[in-house]
Design a protein around this motif. Structure first.
Motif, PDB file in Angstrom:
ATOM      1  N   UNK A 182       3.288  -5.801  15.497  1.00 35.91           N
ATOM      2  CA  UNK A 182       3.288  -5.172  14.172  1.00 35.91           C
ATOM      3  C   UNK A 182       1.904  -4.684  13.808  1.00 35.91           C
ATOM      4  N   UNK A 183       1.028  -4.534  14.810  1.00 43.63           N
ATOM      5  CA  UNK A 183      -0.345  -4.100  14.506  1.00 43.63           C
ATOM      6  C   UNK A 183      -0.365  -2.719  13.887  1.00 43.63           C
ATOM      7  N   UNK A 184       0.560  -1.839  14.339  1.00 38.61           N
ATOM      8  CA  UNK A 184       0.577  -0.481  13.792  1.00 38.61           C
ATOM      9  C   UNK A 184       0.982  -0.513  12.333  1.00 38.61           C
ATOM     10  N   UNK A 185       1.888  -1.434  11.971  1.00 41.29           N
ATOM     11  CA  UNK A 185       2.327  -1.547  10.589  1.00 41.29           C
ATOM     12  C   UNK A 185       1.176  -2.011   9.703  1.00 41.29           C
ATOM     13  N   UNK A 186       0.456  -3.014  10.183  1.00 35.37           N
ATOM     14  CA  UNK A 186      -0.664  -3.538   9.398  1.00 35.37           C
ATOM     15  C   UNK A 186      -1.774  -2.514   9.280  1.00 35.37           C
ATOM     16  N   UNK A 187      -2.058  -1.799  10.364  1.00 31.53           N
ATOM     17  CA  UNK A 187      -3.161  -0.847  10.355  1.00 31.53           C
ATOM     18  C   UNK A 187      -2.868   0.359   9.479  1.00 31.53           C
ATOM     19  N   UNK A 188      -1.597   0.768   9.410  1.00 27.86           N
ATOM     20  CA  UNK A 188      -1.247   1.901   8.578  1.00 27.86           C
ATOM     21  C   UNK A 188      -1.486   1.587   7.112  1.00 27.86           C
ATOM     22  N   UNK A 208       9.927   8.762  21.137  1.00 29.60           N
ATOM     23  CA  UNK A 208       9.083   7.612  20.795  1.00 29.60           C
ATOM     24  C   UNK A 208       9.775   6.755  19.742  1.00 29.60           C
ATOM     25  N   UNK A 209      10.180   5.570  20.125  1.00 31.28           N
ATOM     26  CA  UNK A 209      10.809   4.643  19.188  1.00 31.28           C
ATOM     27  C   UNK A 209       9.749   3.753  18.541  1.00 31.28           C
ATOM     28  N   UNK A 210      10.018   3.374  17.312  1.00 35.32           N
ATOM     29  CA  UNK A 210       9.093   2.489  16.596  1.00 35.32           C
ATOM     30  C   UNK A 210       9.889   1.665  15.600  1.00 35.32           C
ATOM     31  N   UNK A 211       9.263   0.627  15.071  1.00 36.84           N
ATOM     32  CA  UNK A 211       9.937  -0.303  14.180  1.00 36.84           C
ATOM     33  C   UNK A 211       9.400  -0.162  12.763  1.00 36.84           C
ATOM     34  N   UNK A 212      10.287  -0.039  11.791  1.00 44.01           N
ATOM     35  CA  UNK A 212       9.896   0.037  10.387  1.00 44.01           C
ATOM     36  C   UNK A 212       9.529  -1.344   9.875  1.00 44.01           C
ATOM     37  N   UNK A 213       8.911  -1.376   8.689  1.00 49.52           N
ATOM     38  CA  UNK A 213       8.529  -2.656   8.105  1.00 49.52           C
ATOM     39  C   UNK A 213       9.743  -3.511   7.772  1.00 49.52           C
ATOM     40  N   UNK A 214      10.894  -2.881   7.560  1.00 52.67           N
ATOM     41  CA  UNK A 214      12.101  -3.651   7.252  1.00 52.67           C
ATOM     42  C   UNK A 214      12.815  -4.146   8.510  1.00 52.67           C
ATOM     43  N   UNK A 215      12.210  -3.908   9.687  1.00 46.50           N
ATOM     44  CA  UNK A 215      12.769  -4.393  10.933  1.00 46.50           C
ATOM     45  C   UNK A 215      13.685  -3.429  11.641  1.00 46.50           C
ATOM     46  N   UNK A 216      14.063  -2.336  10.993  1.00 47.70           N
ATOM     47  CA  UNK A 216      14.952  -1.369  11.609  1.00 47.70           C
ATOM     48  C   UNK A 216      14.180  -0.453  12.565  1.00 47.70           C
ATOM     49  N   UNK A 217      14.902   0.016  13.570  1.00 48.37           N
ATOM     50  CA  UNK A 217      14.280   0.884  14.570  1.00 48.37           C
ATOM     51  C   UNK A 217      14.502   2.354  14.216  1.00 48.37           C
ATOM     52  N   UNK A 218      13.476   3.173  14.443  1.00 45.63           N
ATOM     53  CA  UNK A 218      13.590   4.610  14.220  1.00 45.63           C
ATOM     54  C   UNK A 218      12.998   5.334  15.421  1.00 45.63           C
ATOM     55  N   UNK A 219      13.136   6.650  15.416  1.00 45.22           N
ATOM     56  CA  UNK A 219      12.700   7.424  16.578  1.00 45.22           C
ATOM     57  C   UNK A 219      12.115   8.765  16.157  1.00 45.22           C
ATOM     58  N   UNK A 220      11.090   9.190  16.862  1.00 48.15           N
ATOM     59  CA  UNK A 220      10.499  10.518  16.675  1.00 48.15           C
ATOM     60  C   UNK A 220      10.511  11.256  18.004  1.00 48.15           C
ATOM     61  N   UNK A 269      -5.000   8.526  15.569  1.00 47.07           N
ATOM     62  CA  UNK A 269      -5.052   7.086  15.329  1.00 47.07           C
ATOM     63  C   UNK A 269      -3.709   6.565  14.803  1.00 47.07           C
ATOM     64  N   UNK A 270      -3.148   7.292  13.816  1.00 45.90           N
ATOM     65  CA  UNK A 270      -1.892   6.878  13.206  1.00 45.90           C
ATOM     66  C   UNK A 270      -0.773   6.845  14.237  1.00 45.90           C
ATOM     67  N   UNK A 271      -0.688   7.890  15.055  1.00 43.77           N
ATOM     68  CA  UNK A 271       0.390   7.978  16.036  1.00 43.77           C
ATOM     69  C   UNK A 271       0.227   6.938  17.145  1.00 43.77           C
ATOM     70  N   UNK A 272      -1.001   6.653  17.536  1.00 39.23           N
ATOM     71  CA  UNK A 272      -1.219   5.645  18.576  1.00 39.23           C
ATOM     72  C   UNK A 272      -0.792   4.267  18.076  1.00 39.23           C
ATOM     73  N   UNK A 273      -1.101   3.968  16.818  1.00 35.93           N
ATOM     74  CA  UNK A 273      -0.689   2.692  16.240  1.00 35.93           C
ATOM     75  C   UNK A 273       0.826   2.641  16.026  1.00 35.93           C
ATOM     76  N   UNK A 274       1.397   3.764  15.686  1.00 37.75           N
ATOM     77  CA  UNK A 274       2.825   3.806  15.359  1.00 37.75           C
ATOM     78  C   UNK A 274       3.710   3.812  16.599  1.00 37.75           C
ATOM     79  N   UNK A 275       3.341   4.629  17.611  1.00 35.05           N
ATOM     80  CA  UNK A 275       4.212   4.827  18.765  1.00 35.05           C
ATOM     81  C   UNK A 275       3.795   4.038  19.997  1.00 35.05           C
ATOM     82  N   UNK A 276       2.574   3.514  19.996  1.00 36.02           N
ATOM     83  CA  UNK A 276       2.135   2.673  21.099  1.00 36.02           C
ATOM     84  C   UNK A 276       2.127   3.381  22.441  1.00 36.02           C
TER      85      UNK A 276
END
Length: 469
Positions: A24-30, A374-386, A443-450
């Motif tokens: 969840x580092x991307x969530x915290x960093x955002x 690129x899949x990523x996880x929202x703060x509510x735990x649900x998965x989303x995709x870009x 920076x944002x995308x690297x944290x978000x999409x890993x």
């Protein structure tokens, strides 16, 4: 797995990569500003900008009107000739004036923007889902709003001219107008901050004990009042439309004083065509970093109300007192290159829209689109995709669309000539802003999409300038 994914990308032009759901580092960093000196980044820096930006905008206007466009003359008068006293500086650059005719114009304009946004027809569309799971909904009527507004402006100009009046009244009182809109913008930012703290519209808000930080960066991501999106009104319906109208007013003033001036016409035409493209693509803008990352505070709202009015219109404003003759050859060359830059900028955005609307099942430049899912996880735990596009313009660099935008900014500034640097301040500012934005987005995308973003950066190596950056 990385080898299989690489193979899949090479053969099927698509790859599906997922970040670690436990990371969840991307969530915290955002949502958390990083920095070695929190006091500097959250207090001193915002204070300096809130204090210096109004001074900077007013200084530019003062230099155009009172220093013959010369920055050297301005600093000479300010520090060496002692022709400006402290009282004079405070009154001209820091004093929050309240010019009542300007108040009426600004309030009327905002009411018009809100009413037209509400009543004009348009299909609803959704913005990107936020980290809390909120999906903002807008009405796609920006282009109609822009065209109707230009028609009303033309009719209003005709009526005023028939009564021996002119919208160039705004130019004649431009210093008072800027001071007034500056005062209004500060009040609005303070109000939006309070609303975000105590009556947020969604869960996408971030409040702190430092009111200066909250004032500068904003609290809410999507503030709404009576279902009117504040960022849509300030950024697009006021800020961008005022840019178009002010450029037209300054061009009219140039014609009133000097007769037909090709340089003023070129700058005005390129600006209007560019903003036509902007409003045609407004639904795309509502999915950019300005909207989905930056919150409604001084940085965004004051910037769109004051910074856009004072700085983005600078080439047109400068030409009123410094008209320049281009001649038919230069006029045609600049207009042709300018229109080409606008088209490329539009085509870049359209490629991304086409790929996302077809879920990647389309062709770009005659070939199947190369994408990374690129899949990523929202703060509510649900998965989303870009979908990350690596074809067409977007295979050249990750922000190739910044290049034609910078080219256009230079092209509508160069009719001012090369004797003064002042009319190029917008171009210089835009260059710094876009390079910084490319860095922030990376920076944002690297944290978000890993890992998906790392893979994308391997495919599309350059941020903006191929072979350079």
């Amino acid at each position: 797995m990385p080898n299989q994914s690489e193979d899949k990308f090479k053969h099927k032009k698509s790859v599906d990569l997922t970040t670690d759901h436990n990371d969840i580092s991307h969530q915290l960093s955002i949502h958390t500003r990083q920095g070695h000196n929190k006091f500097w980044s959250e207090s001193i820096f915002p204070l300096i900008l809130c204090f210096s930006c109004p001074f900077f905008v007013r200084s530019i206007v003062f230099i155009c009107g009172h220093c013959h466009g010369s920055i050297i003359e301005f600093f000479s008068r300010l520090f060496f000739d002692q022709t400006m006293t402290l009282k004079h500086v405070l009154e001209n650059f820091f004093y929050f004036q309240w010019h009542w005719p300007s108040v009426i114009i600004i309030i009327s304009f905002l009411i018009y923007a809100i009413v037209m946004t509400m009543i004009l027809p348009g299909e609803e569309y959704a913005g990107p889902i936020t980290d809390t799971g909120h999906v903002p909904i807008y009405r796609n009527n920006g282009f109609i709003y822009y065209i109707v507004s230009l028609i009303i402006f033309i009719l209003l100009t005709i009526v005023l001219k028939l009564n021996h009046l002119s919208p160039t009244y705004i130019y004649d009182h431009w210093e008072e107008f800027l001071s007034t809109v500056n005062t209004f913008a500060f009040l609005l930012c303070f109000f939006v901050m309070l609303k975000g703290k105590y009556m947020p519209s969604t869960d996408d808000h971030r409040s702190s004990s430092n009111w200066l930080t909250d004032f500068y960066r904003g609290v809410e991501l999507y503030p709404r009042i009576f279902n009117i999106d504040i960022k849509l009104i300030t950024n697009c319906r006021y800020g961008m439309l005022s840019w178009a109208l002010l450029s037209s007013i300054f061009c009219m003033k140039t014609f009133e004083l000097h007769g037909y001036t090709d340089s003023a016409l070129v700058t005005c035409l390129l600006t209007l065509v560019y903003l036509t493209k902007f409003f045609w693509w407004e639904s795309g803008y509502m999915k950019t970093m300005d909207i989905i990352v930056d919150r409604a505070g001084f940085y965004l709202c004051w910037g769109c109300l004051v910074w856009v009015s004072g700085l983005y219109t600078l080439p047109s404003y400068f030409l009123v007192t410094h008209p320049n003759k281009l001649g038919p050859v230069l006029t045609i060359i600049i207009l042709t290159l300018g229109f080409l830059s606008i088209y490329i900028n539009y085509d870049c955005d359209q490629q991304k829209i086409d790929v996302r609307s077809s879920n990647g099942q389309c062709k770009v430049w005659g070939k199947p689109a190369q994408i990374i899912r690129a899949k990523y996880v929202l703060l509510n735990g649900k998965q989303s995709e870009s979908i990350l596009l690596a074809s067409g313009y977007w295979a050249i660099s990750r922000h190739f669309h910044y290049i034609p935008e910078l080219a256009l900014a230079f092209l509508w500034s160069c009719p001012c000539g090369f004797h003064y640097i002042l009319p190029y301040i917008y171009f210089i500012f835009l260059y710094i802003l876009l390079m910084h934005r490319a860095h922030r987005d990376d920076q944002k995308c690297r944290l978000k999409y890993g890992i998906a973003w790392d893979k994308y950066c391997q495919v599309v190596r350059w941020k903006v300038w191929p072979g350079i950056y």
